[in-house]
Design an enzyme around this catalytic site. Sequence first.
Site, PDB file in Angstrom:
ATOM      1  N   HIS A   7      18.900 -51.425 -18.669  1.00  0.00           N
ATOM      2  CA  HIS A   7      19.340 -50.396 -19.613  1.00  0.00           C
ATOM      3  C   HIS A   7      20.441 -50.931 -20.520  1.00  0.00           C
ATOM      4  O   HIS A   7      21.027 -51.970 -20.243  1.00  0.00           O
ATOM      5  CB  HIS A   7      19.832 -49.133 -18.887  1.00  0.00           C
ATOM      6  CG  HIS A   7      21.039 -49.335 -18.014  1.00  0.00           C
ATOM      7  ND1 HIS A   7      20.946 -49.624 -16.673  1.00  0.00           N
ATOM      8  CD2 HIS A   7      22.365 -49.281 -18.279  1.00  0.00           C
ATOM      9  CE1 HIS A   7      22.166 -49.731 -16.158  1.00  0.00           C
ATOM     10  NE2 HIS A   7      23.054 -49.532 -17.118  1.00  0.00           N
ATOM     11  N   HIS A  80      27.713 -51.555 -22.808  1.00  0.00           N
ATOM     12  CA  HIS A  80      27.307 -52.681 -21.956  1.00  0.00           C
ATOM     13  C   HIS A  80      25.796 -52.844 -21.958  1.00  0.00           C
ATOM     14  O   HIS A  80      25.077 -51.946 -22.397  1.00  0.00           O
ATOM     15  CB  HIS A  80      27.834 -52.510 -20.521  1.00  0.00           C
ATOM     16  CG  HIS A  80      27.266 -51.342 -19.767  1.00  0.00           C
ATOM     17  ND1 HIS A  80      27.834 -50.083 -19.787  1.00  0.00           N
ATOM     18  CD2 HIS A  80      26.170 -51.228 -18.971  1.00  0.00           C
ATOM     19  CE1 HIS A  80      27.123 -49.261 -19.025  1.00  0.00           C
ATOM     20  NE2 HIS A  80      26.102 -49.917 -18.524  1.00  0.00           N
ATOM     21  N   GLU A 131      26.501 -55.834 -17.179  1.00  0.00           N
ATOM     22  CA  GLU A 131      26.312 -55.264 -15.849  1.00  0.00           C
ATOM     23  C   GLU A 131      25.097 -55.936 -15.224  1.00  0.00           C
ATOM     24  O   GLU A 131      24.085 -56.134 -15.889  1.00  0.00           O
ATOM     25  CB  GLU A 131      26.060 -53.746 -15.977  1.00  0.00           C
ATOM     26  CG  GLU A 131      25.799 -53.051 -14.641  1.00  0.00           C
ATOM     27  CD  GLU A 131      25.522 -51.550 -14.796  1.00  0.00           C
ATOM     28  OE1 GLU A 131      25.283 -51.081 -15.934  1.00  0.00           O
ATOM     29  OE2 GLU A 131      25.531 -50.860 -13.768  1.00  0.00           O
TER      30      GLU A 131
HETATM   31 CO    CO Z   1      25.085 -49.192 -16.765  1.00  0.00          CO
END
Ligand code: CO
Length: 140
Positions: A7, A80, A131
Amino acid sequence: MIGNLNHVGVATPSIEDSVKLYRDMLGATSIGETFAMEEQGVWVCFVNLPNSQIELIEPYGETSPIRAFLEKNPKGGQHHVCFEVEDIEAARDALVAKGATVLNGGKPRIGAHGVPVIFVHPKDMGGVLVELMNRPEGKH
Ligand code: CO
């Protein structure tokens, strides 16, 4: 080492307003419920795309870590990117060995998908907060 893009995290002062953009402007048809992640200090809502997700994050509480981001970017913005890895601890160890700074003292936390995640400091990643998440069970 990294696998799929899971994502893209987008910080927003209002998930409700952002949902309207993704739904009404871009035509997204699959949008999850908004839920609080108290410990992380965020409200989260996933916009589901055929190959990925947008993770909308809004501050939860006065000490939310994304408040500072929104002070610099009042309208919100890309926060992110998240990639899947097979083994979060092996990924963490490899990154630390290469000199990267892993946030939270390198300790994985349970992320919005219910699997362990780590964050790599943007100063080590060309300005991008990265991440990494353990690939969810059953997903290939
Ligand atoms: Co995230």
